[in-house]
Scaffold this motif. Sequence first.
Motif, PDB file in Angstrom:
ATOM      1  N   GLY A  15      17.035   6.691  -1.858  1.00 41.79           N
ATOM      2  CA  GLY A  15      16.303   6.876  -0.502  1.00 41.79           C
ATOM      3  C   GLY A  15      17.347   6.291   0.571  1.00 41.79           C
ATOM      4  O   GLY A  15      18.482   5.837   0.513  1.00 41.79           O
ATOM      5  N   VAL A  16      16.588   6.380   1.759  1.00 44.50           N
ATOM      6  CA  VAL A  16      17.485   6.225   2.925  1.00 44.50           C
ATOM      7  C   VAL A  16      16.433   5.338   3.759  1.00 44.50           C
ATOM      8  O   VAL A  16      15.157   5.313   3.921  1.00 44.50           O
ATOM      9  CB  VAL A  16      17.573   7.379   3.880  1.00 44.50           C
ATOM     10  N   LEU A  17      17.238   4.007   4.199  1.00 44.34           N
ATOM     11  CA  LEU A  17      16.471   3.253   4.999  1.00 44.34           C
ATOM     12  C   LEU A  17      17.151   3.267   6.332  1.00 44.34           C
ATOM     13  O   LEU A  17      18.231   3.054   6.554  1.00 44.34           O
ATOM     14  CB  LEU A  17      16.845   1.726   4.514  1.00 44.34           C
ATOM     15  N   VAL A  18      16.287   3.483   7.326  1.00 42.36           N
ATOM     16  CA  VAL A  18      16.777   3.418   8.688  1.00 42.36           C
ATOM     17  C   VAL A  18      15.998   1.926   9.591  1.00 42.36           C
ATOM     18  O   VAL A  18      14.933   2.165   9.558  1.00 42.36           O
ATOM     19  CB  VAL A  18      16.029   4.678   9.386  1.00 42.36           C
ATOM     20  N   ALA A 164      14.599  13.690  13.353  1.00 43.45           N
ATOM     21  CA  ALA A 164      14.937  14.818  12.964  1.00 43.45           C
ATOM     22  C   ALA A 164      16.514  14.892  12.648  1.00 43.45           C
ATOM     23  O   ALA A 164      16.884  15.440  11.462  1.00 43.45           O
ATOM     24  CB  ALA A 164      14.723  15.984  14.045  1.00 43.45           C
ATOM     25  N   ALA A 165      17.243  14.295  13.558  1.00 45.08           N
ATOM     26  CA  ALA A 165      18.759  14.233  13.151  1.00 45.08           C
ATOM     27  C   ALA A 165      19.049  13.173  11.898  1.00 45.08           C
ATOM     28  O   ALA A 165      19.959  13.606  11.139  1.00 45.08           O
ATOM     29  CB  ALA A 165      19.454  13.408  14.536  1.00 45.08           C
ATOM     30  N   GLU A 171      19.966  14.607   4.401  1.00 44.17           N
ATOM     31  CA  GLU A 171      19.379  15.928   3.534  1.00 44.17           C
ATOM     32  C   GLU A 171      18.585  15.100   2.507  1.00 44.17           C
ATOM     33  O   GLU A 171      18.195  15.664   1.236  1.00 44.17           O
ATOM     34  CB  GLU A 171      20.828  16.392   3.021  1.00 44.17           C
ATOM     35  N   SER A 172      17.682  14.431   3.140  1.00 45.88           N
ATOM     36  CA  SER A 172      16.730  13.698   2.252  1.00 45.88           C
ATOM     37  C   SER A 172      15.181  14.318   2.663  1.00 45.88           C
ATOM     38  O   SER A 172      14.872  14.472   3.903  1.00 45.88           O
ATOM     39  CB  SER A 172      16.591  12.183   2.123  1.00 45.88           C
ATOM     40  N   ARG A 176      11.389  10.245   1.422  1.00 50.12           N
ATOM     41  CA  ARG A 176      12.390   9.302   0.815  1.00 50.12           C
ATOM     42  C   ARG A 176      13.150   8.349   1.975  1.00 50.12           C
ATOM     43  O   ARG A 176      14.177   7.892   1.718  1.00 50.12           O
ATOM     44  CB  ARG A 176      13.574  10.030   0.278  1.00 50.12           C
ATOM     45  N   ILE A 177      12.542   8.671   2.963  1.00 50.81           N
ATOM     46  CA  ILE A 177      13.121   7.844   4.095  1.00 50.81           C
ATOM     47  C   ILE A 177      11.967   6.799   4.635  1.00 50.81           C
ATOM     48  O   ILE A 177      10.638   6.984   4.781  1.00 50.81           O
ATOM     49  CB  ILE A 177      13.411   8.508   5.220  1.00 50.81           C
ATOM     50  N   ALA A 178      12.422   5.688   5.023  1.00 49.12           N
ATOM     51  CA  ALA A 178      11.598   4.522   5.561  1.00 49.12           C
ATOM     52  C   ALA A 178      12.205   4.108   6.852  1.00 49.12           C
ATOM     53  O   ALA A 178      13.526   3.776   6.877  1.00 49.12           O
ATOM     54  CB  ALA A 178      11.465   3.292   4.481  1.00 49.12           C
ATOM     55  N   TYR A 179      11.453   3.788   7.829  1.00 44.86           N
ATOM     56  CA  TYR A 179      11.909   3.413   9.006  1.00 44.86           C
ATOM     57  C   TYR A 179      11.317   1.837   9.366  1.00 44.86           C
ATOM     58  O   TYR A 179       9.958   1.731   9.021  1.00 44.86           O
ATOM     59  CB  TYR A 179      11.354   4.012  10.188  1.00 44.86           C
ATOM     60  N   VAL A 180      12.428   0.772   9.563  1.00 49.09           N
ATOM     61  CA  VAL A 180      11.941  -0.430   9.584  1.00 49.09           C
ATOM     62  C   VAL A 180      12.308  -0.869  11.256  1.00 49.09           C
ATOM     63  O   VAL A 180      13.444  -0.865  11.709  1.00 49.09           O
ATOM     64  CB  VAL A 180      12.930  -1.503   8.625  1.00 49.09           C
ATOM     65  N   ALA A 181      11.284  -1.449  11.627  1.00 48.36           N
ATOM     66  CA  ALA A 181      11.345  -1.514  13.136  1.00 48.36           C
ATOM     67  C   ALA A 181      10.526  -2.570  13.524  1.00 48.36           C
ATOM     68  O   ALA A 181       9.722  -3.110  12.856  1.00 48.36           O
ATOM     69  CB  ALA A 181      11.356  -0.373  13.979  1.00 48.36           C
ATOM     70  N   ASP A 182      10.099  -2.875  14.892  1.00 55.66           N
ATOM     71  CA  ASP A 182       9.345  -3.970  15.381  1.00 55.66           C
ATOM     72  C   ASP A 182       7.995  -3.802  16.439  1.00 55.66           C
ATOM     73  O   ASP A 182       7.261  -4.437  16.413  1.00 55.66           O
ATOM     74  CB  ASP A 182      10.128  -5.169  15.956  1.00 55.66           C
ATOM     75  N   ASN A 183       8.339  -2.628  17.093  1.00 60.17           N
ATOM     76  CA  ASN A 183       7.324  -2.394  18.140  1.00 60.17           C
ATOM     77  C   ASN A 183       6.299  -1.247  17.802  1.00 60.17           C
ATOM     78  O   ASN A 183       6.818  -0.004  17.942  1.00 60.17           O
ATOM     79  CB  ASN A 183       8.157  -1.882  19.415  1.00 60.17           C
TER      80      ASN A 183
END
Length: 239
Positions: A15-18, A164-165, A171-172, A176-183
């Motif tokens: 997977g992808v961690l963003v 989207a970018a 190409e996942s 399979r992508i997770a976004y880790v943020a604060d706000n």
Amino acid sequence: MQRSMEDRAVSGGEGVLVFDLDDTLYLERDFAFSGFRAAGDWYAGRSGLHGLAQRCEALFNEGRRTKIFDEALCGLGVAVDEALVGELVAVYRGHTPAIALAPDAERFFRGRRPGKRLAMITDGPSATQLAKVQALGLDRLVEHIIYTDAWGAEFWKPHPRAFAAIEAWSESPPSRIAYVADNPRKDFVTPRARGWWTVQVARADRVHRGEAPEEAYKPHIVLPDLDALEAGLAGLQSG
């Protein structure tokens, strides 16, 4: 939310961690104080008057987030003009920041297993965000970084262009992508709508403490720091 086992592979080695940057991987307060010191030194060299940084820090600690330089100058008995404030803001934004990764973020990068792809989406003036990334060494740790301001402020989150970018680059599938943020006011509504997993890092000393304006803006899970990230994702995706 039920998903197939194939779609759940974000934790572990797949997977992808963003990541977001400010108050996710380091404390935004530390950048502010670093900038206040730089601006204070610049002003002291120009005017011979000291104490600007300390007044800015005090205002910040009181919860002020706008017109800090104006108020700090007034507190020093200095007549405020737009040109002077503009110069102080330029020094603040353009200085080389004295900042460090949060200890848990440093542990995450040091201990992460190979195979997981790492990316970042960050808002704010591009040159300022780049200076933060370089000061933290993230340009050597993160594979792909999107500075949304390079497209213009209208493309800052929650605009979908950066998300989207990331999908096109990785190409996942979104699941399979997770976004880790604060706000929660801007970070999670778009990736969640696109099918990403979302994780809020709610640091005790974070700057943005607002609540999600409605259900769609909430993250899937909230963690105090990144030490629990892998376990949190694994638990989330096993549901």
